[in-house]
Structure formats: C-alpha cells, structure tokens
Design an enzyme around this catalytic site. Structure first.
Site, PDB file in Angstrom:
ATOM      1  N   LYS A 116      34.657  48.696  31.898  1.00 47.80           N
ATOM      2  CA  LYS A 116      35.063  48.542  32.816  1.00 47.80           C
ATOM      3  C   LYS A 116      33.626  48.701  32.920  1.00 47.80           C
ATOM      4  O   LYS A 116      33.014  47.390  33.788  1.00 47.80           O
ATOM      5  CB  LYS A 116      35.621  49.826  33.473  1.00 47.80           C
ATOM      6  CG  LYS A 116      36.810  49.264  33.625  1.00 47.80           C
ATOM      7  CD  LYS A 116      37.972  50.328  34.848  1.00 47.80           C
ATOM      8  CE  LYS A 116      39.354  50.759  34.496  1.00 47.80           C
ATOM      9  NZ  LYS A 116      40.881  49.502  34.607  1.00 47.80           N
ATOM     10  N   GLU A 200      32.765  53.774  41.737  1.00 45.63           N
ATOM     11  CA  GLU A 200      32.678  53.092  42.830  1.00 45.63           C
ATOM     12  C   GLU A 200      33.308  53.914  44.381  1.00 45.63           C
ATOM     13  O   GLU A 200      33.781  54.319  44.174  1.00 45.63           O
ATOM     14  CB  GLU A 200      34.011  51.732  42.080  1.00 45.63           C
ATOM     15  CG  GLU A 200      32.838  51.187  41.268  1.00 45.63           C
ATOM     16  CD  GLU A 200      34.795  50.348  40.668  1.00 45.63           C
ATOM     17  OE1 GLU A 200      35.043  50.115  39.907  1.00 45.63           O
ATOM     18  OE2 GLU A 200      35.620  50.310  42.030  1.00 45.63           O
ATOM     19  N   HIS A 235      48.951  52.736  41.841  1.00 42.09           N
ATOM     20  CA  HIS A 235      48.591  51.511  40.956  1.00 42.09           C
ATOM     21  C   HIS A 235      48.744  50.860  40.187  1.00 42.09           C
ATOM     22  O   HIS A 235      47.927  50.299  39.630  1.00 42.09           O
ATOM     23  CB  HIS A 235      47.154  52.393  40.412  1.00 42.09           C
ATOM     24  CG  HIS A 235      45.694  53.208  41.898  1.00 42.09           C
ATOM     25  ND1 HIS A 235      45.266  52.997  42.641  1.00 42.09           N
ATOM     26  CD2 HIS A 235      45.741  54.659  41.670  1.00 42.09           C
ATOM     27  CE1 HIS A 235      44.804  53.946  43.213  1.00 42.09           C
ATOM     28  NE2 HIS A 235      44.644  54.638  42.789  1.00 42.09           N
ATOM     29  N   ARG A 292      44.207  38.391  28.900  1.00 40.36           N
ATOM     30  CA  ARG A 292      45.498  38.381  27.970  1.00 40.36           C
ATOM     31  C   ARG A 292      46.420  37.680  28.802  1.00 40.36           C
ATOM     32  O   ARG A 292      45.999  37.296  30.253  1.00 40.36           O
ATOM     33  CB  ARG A 292      46.108  40.138  27.538  1.00 40.36           C
ATOM     34  CG  ARG A 292      46.271  40.897  28.555  1.00 40.36           C
ATOM     35  CD  ARG A 292      46.980  41.597  28.803  1.00 40.36           C
ATOM     36  NE  ARG A 292      46.778  42.525  29.380  1.00 40.36           N
ATOM     37  CZ  ARG A 292      47.225  43.070  30.986  1.00 40.36           C
ATOM     38  NH1 ARG A 292      47.956  41.478  31.168  1.00 40.36           N
ATOM     39  NH2 ARG A 292      46.683  44.057  31.597  1.00 40.36           N
TER      40      ARG A 292
HETATM   41  P1  ADP Z   1      43.197  49.156  35.763  1.00 39.63           P
HETATM   42  O1  ADP Z   1      42.937  49.174  34.498  1.00 39.63           O
HETATM   43  O2  ADP Z   1      43.681  50.402  35.335  1.00 39.63           O
HETATM   44  O3  ADP Z   1      44.780  48.292  36.154  1.00 39.63           O
HETATM   45  P2  ADP Z   1      41.774  48.469  38.043  1.00 39.63           P
HETATM   46  O4  ADP Z   1      40.203  48.561  38.205  1.00 39.63           O
HETATM   47  O5  ADP Z   1      42.365  47.325  37.575  1.00 39.63           O
HETATM   48  O6  ADP Z   1      42.407  49.886  37.134  1.00 39.63           O
HETATM   49  O7  ADP Z   1      42.586  49.233  39.818  1.00 39.63           O
HETATM   50  C1  ADP Z   1      44.362  48.950  39.805  1.00 39.63           C
HETATM   51  C2  ADP Z   1      43.896  49.434  41.346  1.00 39.63           C
HETATM   52  O8  ADP Z   1      43.410  50.458  42.084  1.00 39.63           O
HETATM   53  C3  ADP Z   1      43.702  48.105  42.116  1.00 39.63           C
HETATM   54  O9  ADP Z   1      44.680  47.389  42.011  1.00 39.63           O
HETATM   55  C4  ADP Z   1      43.096  48.877  43.120  1.00 39.63           C
HETATM   56  O10 ADP Z   1      44.577  48.534  44.121  1.00 39.63           O
HETATM   57  C5  ADP Z   1      42.876  49.937  42.593  1.00 39.63           C
HETATM   58  N1  ADP Z   1      41.220  49.990  42.897  1.00 39.63           N
HETATM   59  C6  ADP Z   1      40.826  49.918  41.977  1.00 39.63           C
HETATM   60  N2  ADP Z   1      38.914  49.940  42.167  1.00 39.63           N
HETATM   61  C7  ADP Z   1      38.672  50.352  43.662  1.00 39.63           C
HETATM   62  C8  ADP Z   1      38.550  50.590  44.675  1.00 39.63           C
HETATM   63  N3  ADP Z   1      37.294  50.874  43.951  1.00 39.63           N
HETATM   64  N4  ADP Z   1      38.808  50.746  45.906  1.00 39.63           N
HETATM   65  C9  ADP Z   1      39.742  51.128  46.622  1.00 39.63           C
HETATM   66  N5  ADP Z   1      40.783  50.318  45.208  1.00 39.63           N
HETATM   67  C10 ADP Z   1      40.873  50.540  44.414  1.00 39.63           C
END
Ligand code: ADP
Length: 655
Positions: A116, A200, A235, A292
């Site tokens: 990431k 973040e 999440h 993917r």
């Molecule tokens: P993963 O790879 O585990 O799926 P992501 O980075 O895609 O993780 O994040 C999954 C979810 O977490 C997002 O869809 C959102 O709901 C929440 N999320 C991620 N980053 C943030 C953020 N900076 N602020 C608020 N919610 C977040």
C-alpha cells in the site's frame, strides 16, 4: 485465441470463469482440494485435477502443484480468480517461465500495487490525490507517534501488505496510538508476513467508490464506470452497486480518468480496480489498486452489458480491448448482495455445516446468481464464507433495490446461518433507499439491523401449525386422518403447547409455561414446500422445510425457526381411525352443552352434547347404549369438524 484455461480457484469465481471460457469454446480445467472433490466447479469443468488436502496451503495456494497440473493438462493459460494466487507476483513469474499465460497483469504491476505504501508513492508521482498521511520507510515507533501527533486524530494505521480489512487499526488519540500500532503490526506480520505500516487520516463516514479499469498490450486503457461499495462490515464489502449513486458527471469522469492514469502509471494489463475514498466534500482519494477481477465485477457487467471475464481472456490472448472509451455506455442500475455463511447476531462469525436445503430465486437476464455451492454441500472453515452473490438489474436504483429484496426473500437456505435477512434489512433501510451511503452505515444502524426478526405471533403460530399439520385435503378431511393433534414447540423464545384441531378451519389452542393461553383460527393449504395461510382475512405465502425437530419457515418477514419439543411429532403421521365409540363433532363450531358425565350409563338415542355452529344448535345422540368415558372438551371450547368430543365405552357383556 487461447484454447484452454486452468482455473486456479474454487467456489463461485471458478464457476464464473468456467461459464465464460466454455462459451468462448475453451477447454476448462479445474483443480480441487479434497474438501471440494464433489464441488460445483469440479462438476462444471471439462476436467478436474486433484491438488491435495483441504487446507488452502495444501491445495489452492500450492503454486508448484498448480503449474505442474497446467503443464500436464496442456493448459494454455491460468485464470487465478481472486484471492489465493491472484496477486502473487512470484506465481506470475513462474507461469511465464513455464510458458503458460497468466490471465492478469505482469508481475511488476502486482508487486508495485501489493504494498500500500509503494502504491501510494507511485500514485503521488502520477498526480493522483492521496489521503494525507505518512507512507515512508521509517518505522521507528517514536517517529511514527510524532508523525501521528502532527497529523492529528483519528487516524488509521494500515499494514502495507494488508488486505480484506485485516491489519487496520484506528487510533482515536495520541494516548492509544502505540497500542493500536502494535495491533496493526502484529496482524500485518501474522497474516501477511510483513509488520510495516503506514498512517492515514481517518476520514469520517466516507464512501468507498471504486473504478473498474481495463488495459491491453496495445496501449489502450479504459474505465467501465464506477461502483459504490460503502456498505461494509469489518471493512469488508457486503453490498455493491453500479453506478455509484448521486455522483455528478464531472466527478465520475474525474475519478474514471484518475483510475486510468493510475493503471497507466504502472503499465497495467488486464482487469483492475482502483479504489477511492470519497469524502463528504466531494474530494476523492486513492486508496489502493486491486490487480485482479473483483468479487463485485458483475454489477459492472450488468450496467455495461459486457462480459469482463471474456475481456480478460481476450487481453490474455494479446487481443486489443473490445471497446474504446467512447463506445462504453452505462445503462440502468445493478446491485449485488454477498450471501455469506455467517451469523450476523454473533458479530458476523462464519457459520459452518451442511446446506441441507437450498432454493434460489429464479434467474433471468436481470437476476443473476453466481454461486459455487449445491444443496448437500458442506461449508467448511477452510475457505472464505461467501457462498453466493445475488445480482439484480433494473432501469433505476429504486426498482433494483425492490427487486433485490424480492429475490433475497426467495433465497432459502437451511443448515447453516446466513446473512440473508440481514441483507434485506440493510437494503430496505430508509438511509440506504435514499443512498445516504458511507462506510459506517451498518454500524450506524446496527440497532435496526441486528436482533431477531420480528414476527407477528398469530401468523407465526398459524404458519408453524400449518407446516406441522398432517397432510390434509383441506377441503374435506380424509377419513383416516386424525382430527386433532397436540404438540409442543419452541418459537421466538416461547415454549408453546398446542392442540390443533384439523378441519376446513383450523383451530390452534395454545398455552405456555407462564400460564398464558389463547387460540388462533385460520385456514390454509400446503404442498411439500409451500404454505398458503389465510388469517384474519390476510393471505400469507411462505415456504418451509423440516430436518429432524427443526422446522424452518421462509416467510415474507424472514426466516423463522421452530424447534419441535418432545414428544416428537411422529405421532402425527400415525393415522387413527375413529372407532365405534368415538363421538365426533359434525362440523366446526363450539360446544355449548354437555349433558352427561364420565362414568354415566346412557341409552341408545340419549342426547350427549350440543354443538353450535352458524347460530344453529346440533344435538349429538348416543348411537348405542354405553358408559361415558373421557370427555375431551369443556363447554365453551371451539371444536373442529371431526374432532373427537367424547368416548363411549361398551356396556359390560352380560354373563
Ligand atoms: P483492504 O486492502 O484490507 O481491503 P483498504 O485499504 O481497501 O483495505 O480499506 C478497506 C476499507 O477500510 C475501505 O473501504 C474503507 O471503508 C476503510 N478505510 C480505508 N482507509 C480509510 C481511511 N483513510 N479513512 C476511513 N476509512 C478508511
């Protein structure tokens, strides 16, 4: 054109890939673990090869075994589906070395997006907006704490190798930062072998909006619209829809272009998804890119009319993308509901067991069920608990949601817990209907979403009685059927003792341990699976199935489980014929007078009982002389036609 494909996956996605590959005339080669020897994907493929034990580490994650099988089976390409080896750069390299086409991007793109933090650096250089934060190499806890304090709280700590919602922790204050940091690092290490984290800003109630991109090896790159995947628990997505509701054309286009730019920045090839967080102020931020096919790709297929697996296979065969950006048009609205083997009441814990009853909604052009399970399949703890996806399409969002609800209502599964009723409650929420979407929508409404289904007591009781009643030709009882049955059930936290009188009109007299009693009068009919109840002038249709002492009723208000208590219901099926001494009610009515007592001698033709029906009195007379035995009803009781009212014992034989 590629002529054969090995699908290095299982479940619904393996079935999904097989479906398109077969329509393209390709030979399909499945692989399976011991747990999946009889699975649907094995049955659907042209051939299937055993991988090994049930655990993913012994089967679907065994890159070498899969490659060997691909070589032996002569597979020209490998489709990885999602999960398992789909984002494993080493596997891509091995495929290439073995001369087998990997259906997906090059190893480098996977590597670049696999972290990431590395992904953020690349996107920053490409001018894609990022959530503010720290994604550098310095992992000294003091330094990270300092960064966090400068950024302010709440903030999110993410394991850079994380995925599927794992390895993320929210820190709401400086005081708890180190504890949360430790949690994210440990989860990153244990689940992904990497403790490195990034920080973040934690956006409050953002939306998750993602863009489907596609690139070929001829320099073409397009986006196929967006999807809103904000409805999440832990999440993880549960409902996805396309297009993301309420976005202005400008915003849609800006996100689409940013997504294509993100893909181009890493020379991406194939299907990919660029995930953004959309803040309340309309600003969007790059979150990550999934290299993917996504679980939720069908909603995009529905609104674009394109088959994304076909696109993948064409790109893998080095063909150009089938369409240019200007040729991609969106139409209507599609919603996907993920059906999980899980218990929403137990914090969405996965549920395992055998699916002993499975009925799915009727599918057509606008209703799609992507699944990998069949009735009789065992849901084990070895794999992901998602068992199916229900996808519906309609002209607009309102109609799509309404259709989704109807289809979910028609989705009947017994043997394991599922989230079906939870999904219905979620998608019928007022806020959901109004598209007030954000990633905390489930948490925000959990009081409405969780907790047992609310059933009307009378309807519940009547449905249960109807399902449990011996088979009747209800228009007129068959002679060899009992006229009443008694049983005890546990339903909705209550234990009820029921005497059910069987006639054209049913009467269920019930009582419970607390001394409450009452009766429910209804009519109805049933078949092996369906119930049609008429109660107080209201018709209710439901389905049911029974396994042992567990009766499941799929009613319009959701699934209702009725537990039969001992003594068992078996005596229901023992037919009992009226014998000569049985005095039965001539019709439905109420007993208004009992003219005799137990033990009393009566003569032939003597009046015994008076039943009133339709304001008319019917006196029942003894057909022979005898001694009054048991009297089964008291004055005032309702009686059903053919119900046994009294037993007359023969007079002792004279010596
Ligand atoms: P993963 O790879 O585990 O799926 P992501 O980075 O895609 O993780 O994040 C999954 C979810 O977490 C997002 O869809 C959102 O709901 C929440 N999320 C991620 N980053 C943030 C953020 N900076 N602020 C608020 N919610 C977040």
């Amino acid at each position: 054109m590629l002529k054969s494909v090995l699908i290095a996956n299982r479940g619904e996605i393996a079935c999904r890939v097989i479906r398109t590959a077969r329509t393209m005339g390709m030979r399909t080669i499945a692989v399976y673990s011991d747990a999946d020897a009889n699975a649907l994907h094995v049955k659907q493929a042209d051939e299937a090869w055993r991988l090994g034990g049930a655990a993913a580490a012994d089967s679907y994650l065994c890159a070498d075994k899969i490659l060997n099988i691909a070589l032996q089976a002569g597979a020209e390409c490998i489709h990885p589906g999602y999960g398992f080896l789909s984002e494993n750069a080493d596997f891509v390299t091995s495929c290439q070395a073995a001369g087998i086409v990997f259906v997906g991007p090059d190893a480098l793109a996977i590597q670049q997006m696999g972290s990431k933090s590395a992904a953020k650096l690349i996107m920053q250089d490409a001018g894609i907006p990022l959530v503010p934060g720290y994604h550098g190499a310095n992992q000294d806890p003091e330094f990270l704490q300092q960064q966090a304090d400068t950024m302010g709280y709440p903030l999110l700590i993410k394991a850079i190798a994380g995925g599927g919602g794992k390895g993320m922790r929210v820190a709401t204050s400086s005081a708890e930062f180190k504890t949360q940091l430790g949690g994210a690092q440990r989860e990153g290490q244990s689940s992904f072998g990497n403790p490195i984290v990034l920080l973040e800003r934690y956006l409050l109630q953002p939306r998750h909006v993602e863009v489907q991109v596609f690139c070929d090896r001829h320099g073409n790159g397009v986006y196929l619209g967006d999807r809103d995947c904000s409805a999440q628990r832990r999440h993880q997505k549960v409902i996805e829809e396309a297009p993301a509701p309420g976005l202005s054309d400008d915003l849609r286009q800006a996100m689409g272009s940013a997504a294509v730019a993100a893909a181009k920045a890493i020379d991406y090839v194939g299907a990919g998804t660029v995930e953004f967080l959309l803040d309340k102020d309309g600003c969007f931020y790059f979150m990550e890119m999934n290299t993917r096919l996504q679980v939720e790709h069908p909603v995009t297929e529905m609104v674009t009319g394109q088959d994304l697996v076909a696109w993948q296979l064409q790109v893998a065969a080095n063909q150009p993308l089938p369409l240019q950006q200007v040729e991609i048009h969106l139409q209507g609205h599609a919603v996907e509901a993920r059906i999980y083997a899980e218990d929403p009441e137990q914090d969405f814990q996965p549920s395992t067991g055998t699916i002993n009853h499975l009925r799915q909604p009727t599918t057509d052009q606008h209703v799609r069920v992507d699944t990998g399970v069949l009735e009789g399949d065992v849901i084990s703890s070895f794999y992901d608990p998602m068992i199916a996806k229900l996808i519906v399409f309609a002209d607009d969002r309102e109609q799509a949601l309404s259709k989704l609800d109807t289809c979910l209502q028609d989705y009947h599964l017994e043997g394991i817990n599922t989230n079906i009723d939870f999904l219905r409650k979620l998608t019928t929420l007022e806020d959901f209907a109004q598209a007030k979407l954000h990633t905390n929508i489930i948490e925000q409404h959990q009081d409405q979403l969780l907790g047992k289904n609310k059933f009307n007591f009378d309807t519940t009781l009547a449905l249960a009685c109807l399902a449990l009643a011996p088979d009747n030709d209800l228009a007129g009882l068959r002679l060899n059927q009992p006229s009443q049955v008694s049983f005890s059930i546990h339903v909705d936290t209550r234990e009820l003792h029921i005497n059910l009188q069987l006639a054209e009109i049913y009467t269920a007299n019930f009582s419970d341990a607390a001394g409450n009693s009452g009766k429910v009068v209804f009519t109805g009919s049933k078949t092996d699976e369906h119930l049609r109840l008429s109660l107080n002038g209201q018709m209710t249709k439901a389905s049911y199935c029974q396994f042992g002492d567990r009766l499941s009723i799929f009613s319009p208000t959701g699934k209702l489980v009725v537990q039969l208590l001992q003594p068992q219901i078996d005596n229901f099926n023992q037919t009992r014929q009226h014998d000569a001494g049985d005095i039965v009610a001539p019709m439905n009515g109420s007993l208004i007078a009992c003219l005799v007592e137990s033990g009393q001698n009566v003569d032939e033709g003597e009046a015994l009982l008076v039943v009133e029906a339709m304001k008319m009195e019917h006196t029942i007379y003894a057909s022979t002389a005898g001694i009054v035995g048991e009297i089964y009803y008291r004055v005032g009781d309702l009686v059903a036609a053919e119900a046994q009212l009294l037993h007359l014992n023969p007079l002792p034989q004279e010596a």
